[in-house]
Each structure stands twice: as C-alpha cells, then as structure tokens.
Scaffold this active site. Structure first.
Site: not given
Length: 263
Positions: A90, A146, A177, A204-205, A209
């Site tokens: 990203e 993540h 991942e 962050l949130v 996931h």
C-alpha cells in the site's frame, strides 16, 4: 497566497465502530497538529470504498481523487501522512500515485509508516507497554500483524527483538500475510508452559482481519486453532489507533516529513 494541504491516507474499514475509534481519532490528531493546513482524507482500498458507498452511501476519496480535489481547491503544497504500519504494497502504491502528481505541486512531502525500517521502535514499545506488562510465564501475548510480501516484512521481527531486549520474553508477533504466520509462532509457544494465549491486533483498526482471521468462527481462525491445540484463548478487539501514544507517533512521523521530501 500559498495553500498547503494535509492528506491522511488509510487502507480503510467497513466497520463503523472501529473507524470512529481508530481512523477518525488519528485523522483528528493529525489535523489538530497542522491547523494551518487544509485537511483531506483518502482510503486506498477499492473494496472498502465500494462497500461504504453501496451500503451506507458514504463517499470516501481514493488517493487520486483526493489529489485532484486538493489541486482544484488551489493547494500547491501537500504533506501526506499514511496510517500504514509497514512500508508494504500500500505504501509502494501510494508513492507511485504521488509520483504521478509531482510536477503539479510545488512540493510533496511524505511521512513514514509506523513500523518503517528507518524509524526508532522505542516509542512503539512504550505505547504497547500496558499490553506487554500483562504477559507472564502463564499468559503469552500474541499480536496479529498484517504482514507484507515485500522485504520490509522483517520489521515485525525487529519489533519482536525490541520486546526481548526490553525483557518481554512472553510477547510474540504473527502475521496474516507475511513470513511469520501462526505456524511460525506455535512452535515457540510450545516451548513454554503457557496456559493462556491473549490475542491482540497489531493493526491500526480492529477490522476484518481481527474479527475473522483472529477470532472468527471458521476452523482456521487463530482463536480456534490455538483452542484446538489446548490453550485457553482470550482476546481484545482494539486497534492501535485507539492508543494516544500511537497517534502521537504518527503525528511525529508527519512532522519529520519536512526532512523526507518525495522530490
């Protein structure tokens, strides 16, 4: 008169509660730290933006849409602060998007992600200390990150090493991942006599996931895998954006972007 924009980019989330607790609080902290900058936001996830529009009729700009709006509003300087944790795909895509606009701004400056390899991890250790202090010889703390397929995936191991250097030997990080998945962590957990594994998102949130891969009802969720292997499993659905100390690190990343120009 020069106008400067602040653009905060986030992957996004379709869960309103975690958006409120994490994304909006971070955006507010950043906006308040740059009161003379005009604030903009963007979600990088096409899927999230589509869900929000079709389900809730909420329009969130893509990075390109936000950049076009910033130019339309007459801003010719821009500070971009991503809320990403690592310099993964990203972040790479964000840099490519900004590069396409470099000639249209007087300057573009880009802040680092939270776990950037160039950044000091001490502040993150301090921010996570309340979590880490709850780990013990009986209770292992397992963060779900993540992960990324890029080389920067090693930052999760760097943070684990920072835990160890600070004396936190019962805290672990696995990723969904990246290289360090649950299969990588379980053998280390087996080496100790833990009776309980406490799960927390290192994201962050506390979004998809966390709610599905971490604690979901599917047999391959971390909660179910660990339970099937004999451990008692507890968890907390809390994104990192809820922590004031983490938000402050992002603010400092944005302020340090003065020394990290894109061009």
């Amino acid at each position: 008169m020069t106008k400067t924009a602040l653009l905060v980019t986030t992957f996004g989330s379709s869960y309103p509660d975690t958006v409120e607790k994490n994304i909006l609080t971070l955006e507010k902290a950043l906006a308040q730290s740059f009161p003379d900058y005009r604030f903009y936001r963007a979600y990088t996830s096409v899927t999230i933006r589509k869900i929000l529009w079709e389900r809730d009729h909420i329009k969130v700009d893509s990075v390109q849409e936000a950049l076009d709006q910033i130019l339309s509003d007459g801003c010719n300087r821009i500070l971009v602060q991503p809320s990403f944790l690592v310099s993964g795909l990203e972040f790479h895509r964000l840099k490519l998007a900004l590069d396409a606009y470099r000639e249209r701004f007087d300057w573009i400056k880009l802040g680092l992600p939270l776990l950037s390899p160039e950044a000091d991890l001490t502040g993150i250790l301090t921010a996570l200390k309340p979590d880490l202090d709850k780990s013990s010889e009986d209770v292992a703390l397992l963060y779900m990150g993540h992960g990324t397929q890029l080389a920067n995936d090693h930052v999760y191991q760097d943070l684990t090493n920072t835990f160890r250097q600070a004396g936190y030997k019962n805290a672990y990080i696995g990723t969904v991942e990246g290289k360090y998945g649950l299969d990588h962590v379980i053998p280390m957990l087996r080496e100790k006599n833990y009776t309980e594994i406490h799960l927390l998102p290192l994201m962050l949130v506390a979004g998809d996931h966390a709610r599905n891969d971490m604690i979901g009802d599917e047999p391959d969720s971390w909660r179910n895998v660990l339970t099937q292997q004999g451990w008692q499993v507890s968890y907390k659905l809390r994104g990192l954006g809820e922590l004031p100390a983490i938000r402050e690190i992002f603010v400092q990343r944005a302020k340090a972007a003065e020394d990290f120009p894109l061009k």
